[in-house]
Design an enzyme around this catalytic site. Structure first.
Site, PDB file in Angstrom:
ATOM      1  N   CYS A  20      -5.674  -2.569   2.712  1.00  0.00           N
ATOM      2  CA  CYS A  20      -5.298  -2.550   4.126  1.00  0.00           C
ATOM      3  C   CYS A  20      -6.486  -2.722   5.071  1.00  0.00           C
ATOM      4  O   CYS A  20      -6.977  -3.835   5.229  1.00  0.00           O
ATOM      5  CB  CYS A  20      -4.496  -1.290   4.441  1.00  0.00           C
ATOM      6  SG  CYS A  20      -3.498  -1.437   5.954  1.00  0.00           S
TER       7      CYS A  20
ATOM      8  N   GLU B 135       0.833  -1.210   0.000  1.00  0.00           N
ATOM      9  CA  GLU B 135       0.000   0.000   0.000  1.00  0.00           C
ATOM     10  C   GLU B 135       0.870   1.265   0.000  1.00  0.00           C
ATOM     11  O   GLU B 135       1.876   1.347   0.703  1.00  0.00           O
ATOM     12  CB  GLU B 135      -0.888  -0.018   1.237  1.00  0.00           C
ATOM     13  CG  GLU B 135      -1.804   1.200   1.385  1.00  0.00           C
ATOM     14  CD  GLU B 135      -2.546   1.216   2.721  1.00  0.00           C
ATOM     15  OE1 GLU B 135      -3.559   1.917   2.796  1.00  0.00           O
ATOM     16  OE2 GLU B 135      -2.105   0.537   3.670  1.00  0.00           O
TER      17      GLU B 135
ATOM     18  N   LYS C 244     -10.439   2.981  -1.325  1.00  0.00           N
ATOM     19  CA  LYS C 244     -10.524   2.262  -0.047  1.00  0.00           C
ATOM     20  C   LYS C 244     -11.830   2.573   0.678  1.00  0.00           C
ATOM     21  O   LYS C 244     -12.167   3.727   0.907  1.00  0.00           O
ATOM     22  CB  LYS C 244      -9.321   2.648   0.807  1.00  0.00           C
ATOM     23  CG  LYS C 244      -9.140   1.882   2.092  1.00  0.00           C
ATOM     24  CD  LYS C 244      -7.805   2.287   2.712  1.00  0.00           C
ATOM     25  CE  LYS C 244      -7.501   1.573   3.998  1.00  0.00           C
ATOM     26  NZ  LYS C 244      -6.162   1.948   4.509  1.00  0.00           N
TER      27      LYS C 244
END
Length: 282
Positions: free
Chosen positions: A153, A43, A116
């Site tokens: 993540c 990431e 995200k």
């Protein structure tokens, strides 16, 4: 042919975007040389993990997908090597900022962008200062003859992320990550929890999982690596240690995984009529 070779990269990063891109590119080439068709860097590999502090000057590093130097570098590399590279980057979209991923195909084109969905906020991981919650919904892309699902993540901790992508047709799940020490509790080591959460996704969805993390210490914040690839049984088939830089690869027989998934019956026996509580606010 149903065999697909995937790779995860693990390395440390510094303040220089050019140096970071060069190091990632070196490992992408190594992975491609080992036959990898889909290659996952960690990431936000463009630089140090900046979300440990709140600093308004750092917004200047965000760029639109078509202008971001890390994305453009991976586009050129993907086209040269004929590989797919899910590329994490800090995205600017007008006045809005996202923790995003560009899915770059083997022709070098950006197939789409995922933003995200779950944004953490806590000591050392103050992402809500920088990123809006993603507005793309979950994404699944065709790639290497199969379907690729990618979370970023904090997304990886949510079983809903994995299951949603599976219901969209994903055959392999990828999670680029930046995670390590917890500044509020020096005795808390989440490395084993981090891995177990994703291994759980592999088992409960009968799907291979690929996770790439960073290593090293940045301004006192240590990242614990332990990148891995798990098969559809949840068994670890490739892994790296806490401080190792390198590439891991594994070959997935997609047809075999499909047979195993069907045999387990997890999707046959689902009861969506009972799951309404899952989409209600607490």
């Amino acid at each position: 042919m149903t065999n697909i070779t995937v790779a995860a990269l693990q390395l440390g990063f510094g303040p220089s975007l050019e140096a970071n891109v060069a190091n990632v590119s070196r490992l992408v080439r190594e992975a491609a040389g080992r036959g990898a068709q889909v290659i996952l860097p960690p990431e936000l590999f463009e630089g140090e993990y900046f979300c440990r502090v709140e600093d308004e000057a750092l917004f200047a590093s965000a760029k639109p997908v078509g202008e971001h130097r890390a994305v453009r570098a991976m586009q050129a590399l993907a086209a040269e090597l004929g590989v797919t590279i899910p590329t994490s980057f800090f995205e600017a979209d007008g006045p809005h900022y996202y923790n995003s991923l560009a899915m770059i195909g083997p022709d070098g084109a950006v197939q789409g962008v995922y933003r995200k969905s779950h944004i953490p906020d806590g000591p050392g991981y103050e992402e809500k200062f920088y990123f809006r919650p993603g507005n793309t919904g979950f994404k699944v892309w065709p790639g290497a003859g199969t379907a690729l699902g990618v979370g970023i993540c904090w997304d990886q901790w949510y079983p809903e992320t994995a299951r949603a992508m599976m219901l969209m047709g994903a055959e392999i799940l990828f999670f680029p990550t930046a995670i390590g020490a917890e500044p509020h509790d020096e005795e808390l080591d989440t490395a084993r929890l981090w891995r177990r959460a994703m291994v759980g996704h592999a088992v409960s969805n009968v799907v291979p999982v690929v996770a790439a993390n960073r290593i090293g210490t940045e301004h006192g914040q240590r990242f614990y690596g332990t990148s891995f690839i798990a098969d559809e049984r949840g068994d670890i088939v490739a892994e790296l240690g806490r401080d190792e830089e390198g590439v891991i690869t594994a070959t997935v027989d997609v047809a075999r995984v499909r047979r195993h998934r069907a045999a387990f019956g997890f999707f046959r026996d689902r009861r969506p009529d009972l799951y309404g509580r899952l989409v209600q606010d607490i």
